[in-house]
Design a protein around this motif. Sequence first.
Motif, short mmCIF file in Angstrom:
data_model
loop_
_atom_site.label_atom_id
_atom_site.label_comp_id
_atom_site.label_asym_id
_atom_site.label_seq_id
_atom_site.Cartn_x
_atom_site.Cartn_y
_atom_site.Cartn_z
N ILE A 39 0.84 -1.21 0.00
CA ILE A 39 0.00 0.00 0.00
C ILE A 39 0.87 1.25 0.00
CG2 ILE A 39 -1.65 1.33 1.37
CD1 ILE A 39 -2.85 -1.35 2.28
N ILE A 40 1.86 1.28 0.88
CA ILE A 40 2.70 2.49 1.01
C ILE A 40 3.47 2.73 -0.29
CG2 ILE A 40 4.69 3.49 2.18
CD1 ILE A 40 3.76 2.09 4.73
N TYR A 41 4.05 1.69 -0.85
CA TYR A 41 4.84 1.89 -2.07
C TYR A 41 3.96 2.25 -3.26
CZ TYR A 41 8.86 1.53 -5.10
OH TYR A 41 9.88 1.84 -5.97
N SER A 42 2.75 1.76 -3.27
CA SER A 42 1.83 2.14 -4.35
C SER A 42 1.46 3.61 -4.26
CB SER A 42 0.55 1.29 -4.29
OG SER A 42 0.88 -0.07 -4.42
N VAL A 43 1.40 4.14 -3.05
CA VAL A 43 1.11 5.58 -2.86
C VAL A 43 2.32 6.42 -3.26
CG1 VAL A 43 0.72 7.34 -1.08
CG2 VAL A 43 -0.61 5.23 -1.05
N LEU A 44 3.50 5.95 -2.90
CA LEU A 44 4.71 6.76 -3.08
C LEU A 44 5.33 6.61 -4.46
CD1 LEU A 44 6.44 6.04 0.35
CD2 LEU A 44 5.40 8.19 -0.36
N GLN A 46 5.90 5.08 -8.58
CA GLN A 46 5.23 5.12 -9.88
C GLN A 46 4.53 3.79 -10.13
OE1 GLN A 46 8.48 6.18 -12.45
NE2 GLN A 46 8.32 8.33 -11.94
N GLU A 47 3.65 3.81 -11.14
CA GLU A 47 2.74 2.67 -11.33
C GLU A 47 3.47 1.36 -11.60
OE1 GLU A 47 -0.24 3.53 -14.20
OE2 GLU A 47 -0.75 1.42 -14.40
N THR A 48 4.38 1.34 -12.56
CA THR A 48 5.03 0.08 -12.94
C THR A 48 5.92 -0.47 -11.83
OG1 THR A 48 4.91 0.68 -15.27
CG2 THR A 48 6.45 -1.07 -14.68
N PRO A 49 6.82 0.34 -11.25
CA PRO A 49 7.62 -0.19 -10.13
C PRO A 49 6.75 -0.67 -8.98
CG PRO A 49 8.50 1.93 -10.85
CD PRO A 49 7.23 1.72 -11.58
N VAL A 81 -5.19 -0.61 -8.21
CA VAL A 81 -6.29 0.30 -7.86
C VAL A 81 -5.74 1.58 -7.22
CG1 VAL A 81 -8.24 0.58 -6.28
CG2 VAL A 81 -8.04 -1.48 -7.66
N ILE A 82 -4.80 1.43 -6.30
CA ILE A 82 -4.22 2.60 -5.63
C ILE A 82 -3.51 3.49 -6.64
CG2 ILE A 82 -2.50 3.40 -3.95
CD1 ILE A 82 -3.12 0.89 -2.30
N SER A 83 -2.71 2.88 -7.53
CA SER A 83 -1.97 3.65 -8.54
C SER A 83 -2.93 4.41 -9.44
CB SER A 83 -1.10 2.72 -9.39
OG SER A 83 -0.13 2.10 -8.59
N ASN A 84 -4.11 3.82 -9.69
CA ASN A 84 -5.08 4.47 -10.57
C ASN A 84 -5.69 5.71 -9.93
OD1 ASN A 84 -6.81 4.78 -12.80
ND2 ASN A 84 -8.44 3.71 -11.71
N PHE A 85 -5.95 5.64 -8.64
CA PHE A 85 -6.71 6.72 -8.01
C PHE A 85 -5.86 7.73 -7.26
CE2 PHE A 85 -10.87 5.63 -9.12
CZ PHE A 85 -10.97 4.26 -9.16
N LYS A 86 -4.60 7.43 -6.99
CA LYS A 86 -3.82 8.32 -6.14
C LYS A 86 -3.54 9.67 -6.80
CE LYS A 86 0.82 7.11 -7.45
NZ LYS A 86 2.11 6.56 -7.11
N ALA A 87 -3.53 9.70 -8.14
CA ALA A 87 -3.23 10.95 -8.83
C ALA A 87 -4.29 12.01 -8.52
CB ALA A 87 -3.14 10.71 -10.33
N GLU A 88 -5.54 11.54 -8.25
CA GLU A 88 -6.61 12.49 -7.95
C GLU A 88 -6.53 13.02 -6.53
OE1 GLU A 88 -7.55 11.22 -11.67
OE2 GLU A 88 -7.41 9.82 -10.01
N PHE A 89 -5.66 12.44 -5.72
CA PHE A 89 -5.59 12.82 -4.32
C PHE A 89 -4.64 14.00 -4.14
CE2 PHE A 89 -5.99 12.18 0.15
CZ PHE A 89 -4.76 12.46 0.71
N GLU A 153 12.26 6.72 0.77
CA GLU A 153 13.63 6.91 0.26
C GLU A 153 13.82 6.16 -1.06
OE1 GLU A 153 16.63 5.96 3.25
OE2 GLU A 153 18.02 5.67 1.57
N LEU A 154 13.30 4.94 -1.10
CA LEU A 154 13.43 4.14 -2.33
C LEU A 154 12.62 4.75 -3.46
CD1 LEU A 154 13.29 0.37 -1.38
CD2 LEU A 154 15.04 1.55 -2.69
N ALA A 155 11.41 5.19 -3.13
CA ALA A 155 10.52 5.73 -4.16
C ALA A 155 11.09 7.04 -4.72
CB ALA A 155 9.13 5.97 -3.58
N ASN A 156 11.69 7.85 -3.86
CA ASN A 156 12.28 9.11 -4.32
C ASN A 156 13.45 8.86 -5.26
OD1 ASN A 156 10.49 10.68 -2.93
ND2 ASN A 156 11.82 10.97 -1.16
N ALA A 157 14.18 7.79 -5.01
CA ALA A 157 15.31 7.46 -5.87
C ALA A 157 14.84 7.03 -7.26
CB ALA A 157 16.13 6.33 -5.24
N ASP A 158 13.58 6.53 -7.33
CA ASP A 158 13.05 6.08 -8.62
C ASP A 158 12.59 7.23 -9.49
OD1 ASP A 158 11.50 3.05 -7.37
OD2 ASP A 158 13.47 3.44 -8.25
N ARG A 159 12.21 8.35 -8.83
CA ARG A 159 11.58 9.45 -9.58
C ARG A 159 12.59 10.24 -10.40
NH1 ARG A 159 7.55 11.55 -4.79
NH2 ARG A 159 6.10 9.84 -4.92
#
Lengths: 159, 270
Positions: A39-44, A46-49, A81-89, A153-159
Amino acid sequence: MRGLKYLVLVLGILIAQHVILPRLSFLGVTPDLVLVAVIIYSVLGQETPATVFAAVLAFGQDLYARGGYWNMVLKILISAVISNFKAEFMGDEYALAALLVMVISPLYLLAELLVMTLLLDRQVSLAYAAIKLVAGTIYNLLLVPLLFPLLKELANADR
Amino acid sequence: MTRYRPFRQKRSYGLAAALIILALGLTYLSLPRVQTARSLFSAALYPFQYSASAVWHFGVGLPGELLNLRRLAAENTGLKERVARQEAQLGVLAELQGENDRLRDELGLVRSARFGGKLLAVPVVGRSGSPWPGVLEIGRGRRSGVRVNMPVVAQAGLVGRVSEVAELSAKVLLISDPLSAVAAVDQRSRDLGVIEGYSPDTLYLRYIGTGGDVQAGDRIVTAAVSSIFPAGIPLGTVTSATKADADLFYRIAVKPAVELGRLDTVFLVF
């Protein structure tokens, strides 16, 4: 280097889930570290990773279990599902992650109880179901502040 | 007039769909290579599991035990006395077993499955977590002679059976798992039923009909009809037996003999 970090994190989560956390179970309830991480990584992330992360973690979780890969199916769905809807948040990611853990945890446990009653023909007592839902959700929420900084930290490194 | 269309980024669910189809395929196709992959994965993870388990034991478990030295000493004395008593009983039981075998042979009855006399102590190195907490991982595998369907017991009674074997470790399906079913008998009334798993603290004894006589406090043990488990291994104690007028069978709750959530060492029955 980033690949090694992911490997260590995945390994650490699986070992913690299957060796450490079961020794901390309460009334038969063990926190689902894998679900919270997905859940946390899906929020933080990108969709594919996020989808690949969910698939790898849940696959590892299912390899510990009996032989079906239902964790993998459910957690990939949750991630998608989370990846689909988080952009609207528009708001704090930490708050969103905590809210999603609070909402998805009881639904996930409810799905388990429904499988037990409908497919396995087990009679589930309401008291048992209520304890499992409440305790499981609280346990999962307690893991959010532990996992969020690591995954951020991991998610920021991906962006 | 220009029509306004809100911008929404297109999402691709191809990867998620492909992975879900893969997972469903792995679940339903039972490919031999998947079993090999599972074994290899278990073998690769085993050193980490064992290390984490050892760190937990020495870091948390052992200091707690060291603070209770007096209790441990008393427990040690009690256990030695118990071993001495049970060793004396073993001789008598061996004689009874021999007599039973002779009488069954004379009557032309098939001998029931029983202990081969060898128990191997193995450490518990992991367990499946939520949502299916019914599988243990033990620290012995194919190299130690572990086979599928081998019974697993603890001091107090039956734990489960080996469901999957890798080189260095194996998975044990607990009797508390919802997919577990063990032929069982009420030691007092000899009513035959099936113990099905529900939770680490509760099992259910099913298929006891209206003619049955199962009461709270009765001891439930493995039945001789089982082809996997030797007869007479304690499964649990009946906590309640109820039946509504419209029901065909009793609803019998059983407290497991073994504390399935607190196992550190179990025994394989060879």
